[in-house]
Scaffold this motif. Structure first.
Motif, short mmCIF file in Angstrom:
data_model
loop_
_atom_site.label_atom_id
_atom_site.label_comp_id
_atom_site.label_asym_id
_atom_site.label_seq_id
_atom_site.Cartn_x
_atom_site.Cartn_y
_atom_site.Cartn_z
N GLU A 293 0.83 -1.20 0.00
CA GLU A 293 0.00 0.00 0.00
C GLU A 293 0.87 1.26 0.00
N GLN A 294 1.94 1.24 0.78
CA GLN A 294 2.85 2.38 0.81
C GLN A 294 3.52 2.57 -0.54
N LEU A 295 3.96 1.47 -1.15
CA LEU A 295 4.60 1.56 -2.46
C LEU A 295 3.63 2.04 -3.52
N GLN A 296 2.38 1.64 -3.42
CA GLN A 296 1.36 2.11 -4.36
C GLN A 296 1.16 3.62 -4.22
N SER A 297 1.20 4.11 -3.00
CA SER A 297 1.09 5.55 -2.76
C SER A 297 2.28 6.29 -3.36
N VAL A 298 3.47 5.74 -3.18
CA VAL A 298 4.67 6.33 -3.77
C VAL A 298 4.53 6.35 -5.29
N LEU A 299 4.04 5.27 -5.85
CA LEU A 299 3.86 5.16 -7.29
C LEU A 299 2.92 6.26 -7.81
N GLU A 300 1.83 6.48 -7.11
CA GLU A 300 0.89 7.53 -7.51
C GLU A 300 1.55 8.90 -7.48
N ASP B 54 3.89 9.22 -10.45
CA ASP B 54 3.12 9.47 -11.67
C ASP B 54 2.77 10.96 -11.79
N GLU B 55 2.34 11.54 -10.69
CA GLU B 55 2.02 12.97 -10.71
C GLU B 55 3.26 13.81 -11.00
N CYS B 56 4.37 13.46 -10.41
CA CYS B 56 5.63 14.18 -10.67
C CYS B 56 6.01 14.09 -12.14
N ARG B 57 5.84 12.91 -12.72
CA ARG B 57 6.17 12.74 -14.14
C ARG B 57 5.28 13.62 -15.02
N LYS B 58 4.00 13.71 -14.69
CA LYS B 58 3.09 14.57 -15.44
C LYS B 58 3.55 16.02 -15.41
N LEU C 87 12.37 9.26 -14.72
CA LEU C 87 11.37 8.92 -13.71
C LEU C 87 10.49 7.77 -14.18
N SER C 88 10.25 7.68 -15.47
CA SER C 88 9.48 6.57 -16.03
C SER C 88 10.17 5.23 -15.76
N ILE C 89 11.48 5.23 -15.82
CA ILE C 89 12.24 4.00 -15.53
C ILE C 89 12.04 3.60 -14.07
N VAL C 90 12.08 4.58 -13.19
CA VAL C 90 11.87 4.30 -11.76
C VAL C 90 10.45 3.77 -11.54
N ILE C 91 9.48 4.36 -12.22
CA ILE C 91 8.09 3.93 -12.10
C ILE C 91 7.95 2.49 -12.61
N LEU C 92 8.59 2.20 -13.74
CA LEU C 92 8.55 0.84 -14.27
C LEU C 92 9.13 -0.15 -13.27
N ASP C 93 10.27 0.17 -12.68
CA ASP C 93 10.89 -0.72 -11.71
C ASP C 93 9.97 -0.97 -10.52
N LEU C 94 9.34 0.08 -10.04
CA LEU C 94 8.44 -0.07 -8.90
C LEU C 94 7.21 -0.90 -9.27
N ARG C 95 6.66 -0.68 -10.44
CA ARG C 95 5.50 -1.48 -10.87
C ARG C 95 5.87 -2.94 -11.04
N MET C 96 7.07 -3.19 -11.56
CA MET C 96 7.53 -4.58 -11.70
C MET C 96 7.60 -5.25 -10.34
#
Length: 88
Positions: free
Chosen positions: A6-13, A16-20, A34-43
């Protein structure tokens, strides 16, 4: 879903906002990093390891090698579709 997930999902959100914001401010290179970091976290959240990603990339390279020759100069000026797309 565990508390850590849940914490990681919050970080992911938040990422995503930062990338936008970065994309809107024409900071494309930083947004791509940042997209690479997001991909790593989603993986991590989805349980996909580096070996799975490598296998996907290898298959994409093999498929691309068997595709017809590249399009004419007119279509080369159009932006390319990304090979990998981040999926939420």
């Amino acid at each position: 879903m565990s508390h850590l997930d849940e914490q990681l999902q919050s970080v992911l959100e938040t990422l995503d906002e930062c990338r936008k914001v970065l994309n809107q401010s024409n900071s494309r290179e930083t947004a791509e990093l940042l997209s690479i970091v997001i991909l790593d976290l989603r993986m991590r959240l989805k349980g996909i390891d580096n070996a799975d990603l490598r296998a996907l990339c290898d298959e994409m390279v093999r498929s691309a090698a068997s595709e017809p020759p590249p399009p004419s100069k007119q279509t080369q000026d159009q932006p390319r579709r990304p090979l990998l797309r981040v999926v939420k």
